[in-house]
Every structure is written in C-alpha cells, then in structure tokens.
Write a protein that holds these residues in place. Structure first.
Motif, mmCIF file in Angstrom:
data_model
loop_
_atom_site.group_PDB
_atom_site.id
_atom_site.type_symbol
_atom_site.label_atom_id
_atom_site.label_comp_id
_atom_site.label_asym_id
_atom_site.label_seq_id
_atom_site.Cartn_x
_atom_site.Cartn_y
_atom_site.Cartn_z
ATOM 1 N N LEU A 1 -0.040 0.754 40.751
ATOM 2 C CA LEU A 1 0.049 0.465 42.180
ATOM 3 C C LEU A 1 -1.347 0.141 42.702
ATOM 4 O O LEU A 1 -2.292 0.892 42.476
ATOM 5 C CB LEU A 1 0.616 1.681 42.915
ATOM 6 N N VAL A 2 -1.459 -0.991 43.401
ATOM 7 C CA VAL A 2 -2.738 -1.357 44.024
ATOM 8 C C VAL A 2 -2.570 -1.215 45.532
ATOM 9 O O VAL A 2 -1.802 -1.963 46.153
ATOM 10 C CB VAL A 2 -3.145 -2.806 43.651
ATOM 11 N N TYR A 3 -3.236 -0.220 46.115
ATOM 12 C CA TYR A 3 -3.157 -0.012 47.571
ATOM 13 C C TYR A 3 -4.374 -0.678 48.204
ATOM 14 O O TYR A 3 -5.508 -0.330 47.889
ATOM 15 C CB TYR A 3 -3.123 1.480 47.929
ATOM 16 N N VAL A 4 -4.130 -1.631 49.093
ATOM 17 C CA VAL A 4 -5.234 -2.392 49.688
ATOM 18 C C VAL A 4 -5.489 -1.934 51.121
ATOM 19 O O VAL A 4 -4.578 -1.852 51.943
ATOM 20 C CB VAL A 4 -4.952 -3.915 49.678
ATOM 21 N N LEU B 1 1.247 6.455 53.297
ATOM 22 C CA LEU B 1 0.123 6.951 52.476
ATOM 23 C C LEU B 1 0.489 8.254 51.768
ATOM 24 O O LEU B 1 0.110 8.467 50.618
ATOM 25 C CB LEU B 1 -1.110 7.189 53.357
ATOM 26 N N ALA B 2 1.229 9.116 52.470
ATOM 27 C CA ALA B 2 1.651 10.388 51.860
ATOM 28 C C ALA B 2 2.540 10.123 50.648
ATOM 29 O O ALA B 2 2.449 10.818 49.630
ATOM 30 C CB ALA B 2 2.387 11.231 52.896
ATOM 31 N N LYS B 3 3.381 9.087 50.745
ATOM 32 C CA LYS B 3 4.232 8.717 49.598
ATOM 33 C C LYS B 3 3.369 8.221 48.438
ATOM 34 O O LYS B 3 3.618 8.534 47.279
ATOM 35 C CB LYS B 3 5.228 7.621 49.998
ATOM 36 N N VAL B 4 2.355 7.414 48.768
ATOM 37 C CA VAL B 4 1.461 6.877 47.730
ATOM 38 C C VAL B 4 0.718 8.030 47.035
ATOM 39 O O VAL B 4 0.560 8.046 45.818
ATOM 40 C CB VAL B 4 0.449 5.865 48.327
ATOM 41 N N LEU C 1 -4.701 2.302 42.142
ATOM 42 C CA LEU C 1 -6.037 1.739 42.345
ATOM 43 C C LEU C 1 -6.172 1.433 43.832
ATOM 44 O O LEU C 1 -5.368 0.700 44.402
ATOM 45 C CB LEU C 1 -6.219 0.463 41.515
ATOM 46 N N LEU C 2 -7.158 2.052 44.458
ATOM 47 C CA LEU C 2 -7.363 1.837 45.890
ATOM 48 C C LEU C 2 -8.427 0.759 46.067
ATOM 49 O O LEU C 2 -9.568 0.922 45.641
ATOM 50 C CB LEU C 2 -7.811 3.126 46.572
ATOM 51 N N TRP D 1 -11.600 8.000 51.746
ATOM 52 C CA TRP D 1 -10.383 7.570 51.048
ATOM 53 C C TRP D 1 -10.083 8.452 49.841
ATOM 54 O O TRP D 1 -8.931 8.719 49.537
ATOM 55 C CB TRP D 1 -10.502 6.099 50.619
ATOM 56 N N GLN D 2 -11.131 8.911 49.164
ATOM 57 C CA GLN D 2 -10.919 9.786 48.010
ATOM 58 C C GLN D 2 -10.229 11.076 48.440
ATOM 59 O O GLN D 2 -9.425 11.641 47.713
ATOM 60 C CB GLN D 2 -12.260 10.095 47.321
ATOM 61 N N GLY D 3 -10.539 11.514 49.665
ATOM 62 C CA GLY D 3 -9.880 12.694 50.235
ATOM 63 C C GLY D 3 -8.409 12.450 50.525
ATOM 64 O O GLY D 3 -7.561 13.329 50.355
ATOM 65 N N ILE D 4 -8.084 11.224 50.972
ATOM 66 C CA ILE D 4 -6.695 10.885 51.325
ATOM 67 C C ILE D 4 -5.854 10.641 50.068
ATOM 68 O O ILE D 4 -4.710 11.075 49.968
ATOM 69 C CB ILE D 4 -6.654 9.638 52.243
ATOM 70 N N LEU D 5 -6.443 9.916 49.101
ATOM 71 C CA LEU D 5 -5.740 9.619 47.838
ATOM 72 C C LEU D 5 -6.585 10.121 46.670
ATOM 73 O O LEU D 5 -7.275 9.348 45.998
ATOM 74 C CB LEU D 5 -5.490 8.112 47.699
ATOM 75 N N PRO D 6 -6.552 11.453 46.420
ATOM 76 C CA PRO D 6 -7.446 12.062 45.428
ATOM 77 C C PRO D 6 -7.272 11.528 44.006
ATOM 78 O O PRO D 6 -8.219 11.527 43.219
ATOM 79 C CB PRO D 6 -7.121 13.549 45.493
ATOM 80 N N ASN D 7 -6.061 11.048 43.676
ATOM 81 C CA ASN D 7 -5.836 10.573 42.299
ATOM 82 C C ASN D 7 -6.165 9.103 42.097
ATOM 83 O O ASN D 7 -6.050 8.582 40.989
ATOM 84 C CB ASN D 7 -4.366 10.815 41.891
ATOM 85 N N ALA D 8 -6.536 8.432 43.182
ATOM 86 C CA ALA D 8 -6.766 6.984 43.083
ATOM 87 C C ALA D 8 -8.175 6.666 42.580
ATOM 88 O O ALA D 8 -9.122 7.414 42.839
ATOM 89 C CB ALA D 8 -6.556 6.337 44.441
ATOM 90 N N GLN D 9 -8.271 5.558 41.864
ATOM 91 C CA GLN D 9 -9.587 5.038 41.477
ATOM 92 C C GLN D 9 -9.947 3.948 42.489
ATOM 93 O O GLN D 9 -9.135 3.071 42.785
ATOM 94 C CB GLN D 9 -9.513 4.455 40.063
#
Length: 294
Positions: free
Chosen positions: A88-91, A105-108, A116-117, A138-146
């Motif tokens: 998943l690529v979140y832009v 975002l909570a679902k993501v 990948l953010l 953003w790392q705080g919002i989506l901790p597992n995202a690169q």
C-alpha cells in the motif's frame, strides 16, 4: 531469479499528487491530472512490466466524506484498495493537515501489508528541519510505514520508491499479459481525456456534473472515428457546455482530439454531443451504466 508480481495500491486524500506519482511510476499518462480535486473517479490500473517482475499499480479516487451516491462509490474504490494490495502506498504532501480523514488513516495503521508513506511536493519545503518534523509526525501516525519524501512533479526520489516496491513484491507469475499497460479498455481513456478538457476549460460545478460516454469507437489501421456524449444534470449546464455559437464545445473537441491522437498514435475524427440526464450522480441505474457500480 524468480519472477515477482503484485498489486500496489495508491491511496490518499484529493490533490496530493497520486495521479502524478502513478504516471511517473508507470511512465505513461494513464491517470488524468488537473489542478481540480476529485479528478480520478474510478480505480485505474497501470501495469509495469520487466523480465523479472510485473507491478500492477492502482490509482484510486481521493478519500472524501461522500455527499452523494457517486462519491459513495468513489470511496468504495478507495476502501477496496486496502483489502487486496500486496503493498500500500499512502500519499500525502508537505501542506496537508496530518489529521485529515483520521478514520481512513486509522484503517491504514491497522494494515498488516507493507505500507509506504510518500510525502510528496518536497520541492515546496524551504528548510530541511520542516521536513524532518513532518516525517516524525507521520511516523507517529503510521508507525509501521516506511517514509519516502519525494517530488512526483520533478521525479525526485521516485526511483528509490520503485526499488523498494520491487523488493516487497511476492514471488508470483504475472497476472496480465506482459504487453499490457492497463486493465481499462481504449474507450475509457477517450472519456478520461474529454473529461480532463472539461475540468480544465469550465468553472465551478460544471466539471463535477459531467460524465462522458463513448458511443462509437471505430478503429482502423491509421485512424479512429469516435462519437462521444457529454452528459450534464441540468438544461442550463447544457448551454454552458456548448457555449456561444458552439465555441466552447468546439474547443473541448479540438483539444481532446489532439491528446487522443497522441495517446493512440493515429489520426482521430471526434464528434461530441451534449445530453441532459437529470440528477445522474444520485441515480443507481445511471451510475451502473457509467461503470461506478458493478
């Protein structure tokens, strides 16, 4: 080396540059791009093929709170993208409020697939520290995202993003023929090009009340004869689309024809008609015939 293939879905809010990024990644002008929000109404696939891998990218409509049935089906396309992706690529971009559409975002954030953010438009950032703060947020919002800071417009850092996507692809045979560029038929791109011209040439509500249907697509070796109908919701809109002595619709036709010729590399004879279809955005049978409901 084993062949890799997978589905990479691009999601995010309107106007953050998803379509520009998709076109950079696919290398063809598959998603129409204009400065107006809500340009992409469908889920559009762009396919990248090499000897070693096949990436099936999906550009989805911007996530928004639906106001009518058309937007409900657009949101379904976006939420569906969370279900069937390998990556998943979140832009987002450097100006967007990080709390926008918190539900989505909570679902993501709950997703098990690699996320990948992408922080787009970094060419607008003056101070490096600004970007670092944004990345931390953003790392705080989506901790597992690169996180990948990029500029899709300038093509900056898009190669590294693509490299990471390829690394994350599962080992698999290709899903489509190796010469496929998209899952959409030729007619679809004609409607998108005409719609793009309408988005560019008309103001306010008009572009959002418009749908285009190709009624004839007669392709020969060197030429294509196309008849397309532009549907509007009200009689007054029909007059606006046509313009004084037909000047406005003539311009749409000329500009669309140029782009269609470029897309298909053939000469094109394009005929445009305008019809009124009252309140089509809220009528299920119309949304079905326009391909928004399956």
């Amino acid at each position: 080396m084993e062949h890799k293939a997978g589905f990479v879905n691009i999601v995010g809010n309107p106007n953050v540059g998803k379509s520009t990024l998709m076109n950079q990644l696919v290398g063809e002008r598959i998603s129409i791009i204009t400065s107006k929000a809500q340009t992409t109404r469908h889920r559009i696939m762009g396919i990248v093929n090499t000897e070693d891998y096949q990436i099936v990218f999906s550009d989805t409509p911007g996530v928004l709170q639906p106001k009518y049935k058309l937007q409900e089906s657009m949101l379904n396309f976006s939420e569906g993208a969370l279900v069937d992706a390998d990556v998943l690529v979140y832009v987002t971009d450097v100006v967007e409020d990080t709390s926008k559409n918190a539900d989505f975002l909570a679902k993501v954030a709950k997703e098990k697939m690699p996320v990948l953010l992408v922080i787009n438009k970094i060419d607008l950032v003056r101070e490096q520290v600004q970007l670092e703060e944004l990345m931390e947020k953003w790392q705080g919002i989506l901790p597992n995202a690169q996180i990948f800071p990029i500029s899709a417009q300038e093509g900056f850092n898009v190669d590294n993003l693509l490299k990471r996507i390829v690394e994350l692809l599962p080992v698999s045979a290709p899903y489509f023929g190796k010469d496929a560029l998209t899952d959409k038929p030729a007619r679809f791109f004609v409607t998108e090009i005409i719609r793009e011209k309408i988005l560019t040439l008309y103001d306010k509500e008009i572009p959002y009340s418009v749908e285009v249907l190709v009624e004839k697509f007669d392709e020969k070796e060197k030429s294509i004869h196309i008849m397309a109908v532009i549907y509007v919701e009200r009689d007054s809109q029909k007059g606006i689309i046509i313009g004084h002595k037909g000047a406005k619709i003539k311009r749409v036709g000329m500009e669309a024809r140029k782009d269609i010729e470029k897309f298909f590399d053939k000469s094109v004879f394009l005929e445009l008609f305008v019809k009124v279809e009252h309140d089509w955005r809220n009528r299920e049978n119309k949304l079905r015939s326009f391909g928004y409901i399956e």
